[in-house]
Design an enzyme around this catalytic site. Structure first.
Site, short mmCIF file in Angstrom:
data_model
loop_
_atom_site.label_atom_id
_atom_site.label_comp_id
_atom_site.label_asym_id
_atom_site.label_seq_id
_atom_site.Cartn_x
_atom_site.Cartn_y
_atom_site.Cartn_z
N LYS A 93 0.91 -1.05 0.14
CA LYS A 93 -0.20 0.44 0.18
C LYS A 93 1.21 0.97 -0.08
O LYS A 93 0.91 2.06 0.92
CB LYS A 93 -1.09 -0.07 1.36
N1 5IU Z 1 -7.40 -5.45 3.70
C1 5IU Z 1 -8.73 -5.35 3.77
N2 5IU Z 1 -9.64 -4.11 3.43
C2 5IU Z 1 -8.42 -3.17 2.62
C3 5IU Z 1 -7.66 -3.52 1.92
C4 5IU Z 1 -6.59 -4.18 2.64
O1 5IU Z 1 -9.00 -6.24 4.83
O2 5IU Z 1 -10.18 -2.22 2.37
I1 5IU Z 1 -7.42 -1.83 0.80
C5 5IU Z 1 -6.10 -5.94 3.75
C6 5IU Z 1 -6.11 -6.44 4.99
C7 5IU Z 1 -5.93 -8.05 5.58
C8 5IU Z 1 -6.47 -8.74 4.36
O3 5IU Z 1 -4.41 -8.71 4.34
O4 5IU Z 1 -6.91 -7.59 3.39
C9 5IU Z 1 -8.20 -9.01 5.35
O5 5IU Z 1 -7.57 -9.68 6.28
P1 5IU Z 1 -8.83 -10.26 7.09
O6 5IU Z 1 -9.50 -12.05 5.65
O7 5IU Z 1 -8.07 -11.85 7.63
O8 5IU Z 1 -10.13 -9.40 7.75
#
Ligand code: 5IU
Length: 257
Positions: A93
């Site tokens: 990011k």
């Molecule tokens: N992630 C999010 N939301 C977003 C973005 C990125 O959850 O809006 I942009 C990332 C953070 C994590 C993964 O690495 O996606 C989601 O993980 P979980 O399924 O464990 O919540």
């Protein structure tokens, strides 16, 4: 009413070799699942990669949370990616000025450009961020996702931001391969839409994450690839659970065709 194309058809329309390759993997392995392996040791990450590898098109990681990151790790991960035919996504990011992100992408202990097929960035700083990342990424065939929306409660992304992000992508097709968001921004089938915040049951966590189901994300919001982290990595049987998410995701997309 948008016309849905198969992953195979979409692969054939793509100009960017990486997008073509990802849609090809999705077609071949019958999966639109990306696992988010947010763990803090290299051995654990490699174990997850081996376990879920057959069921995914993309493995998303955060190299900066690995306590024992070392220069051999990317080579080992690349071997697993090759064996199971998935691509590696470093979810860094990027969000700074072009000059700084160029260095973050190419220098430091992670040297991300050397091993990550996909990276992502916030379009907030303007075109310079893509110009900076491109300087290193294009010649290696890398691709970048633009973060258009977030899954978190109370996020500050304004309503017109996704539209501006889509415009941005259109002007950088040599490097931008798609978006991360909660809904499809533009119908263009050559961009891949990734959606995080996915669980088999709608829920949330204690830090603002909000989950919708694979069906909701794919059928009602236009996701192509679902990103699943803890729903799989915290499961008793991550391999069987990955297979379950893979089926849910692929069936949801197939039903649209
Ligand atoms: N992630 C999010 N939301 C977003 C973005 C990125 O959850 O809006 I942009 C990332 C953070 C994590 C993964 O690495 O996606 C989601 O993980 P979980 O399924 O464990 O919540």
């Amino acid at each position: 009413e948008r016309k849905i194309l198969s992953f195979k058809e979409r692969a054939s329309l793509c100009q960017h070799p990486l997008t073509k390759r990802i849609f090809g993997i999705m077609e071949e392995k019958k999966t639109n699942l990306c696992v988010a392996a947010d763990v803090t040791f290299c051995a654990k990450l490699l174990e997850i990669a081996e376990t879920v590898g057959p069921h995914i098109c993309v493995l998303k990681i955060h190299a900066d949370i690995l306590e024992d990151f070392n220069s051999e790790f990317p080579e080992k991960l690349k071997d697993v990616a090759k064996k199971h035919n998935f691509v590696i996504f470093e979810d860094r990011k990027f969000a700074d000025i072009g000059h700084t992100v160029y260095m973050q992408y190419t220098k430091g202990i992670h040297t991300i450009v050397e091993w990550a097929d996909i990276i992502d960035c916030h379009p907030l700083p303007g075109p310079g961020i893509l110009e900076g990342l491109k300087q290193a990424g294009i010649k290696k065939g890398r691709g970048c996702l633009l973060i258009a929306q977030m899954s978190t409660k109370g996020n500050l992304v304004p309503a017109n931001y996704p539209e501006a992000t889509a415009h941005f992508a259109d002007h950088h097709r040599d490097f931008v391969i798609g978006f991360i968001g909660q809904s499809r921004l533009i119908p263009d089938p050559t961009f891949i839409n990734f959606t995080p915040g996915i669980k088999l049951e709608e829920s949330s966590d204690s830090l603002g994450q909000q989950y919708v189901t694979p069906q909701e994300a794919i059928q009602n919001r236009g996701a192509d690839v679902i990103i699943v982290g803890r729903g799989i990595t915290d499961a008793n049987d991550p391999q069987a659970t990955a297979a379950e998410y893979k089926k849910a995701g692929f069936d949801a997309y197939s039903q649209l065709l």
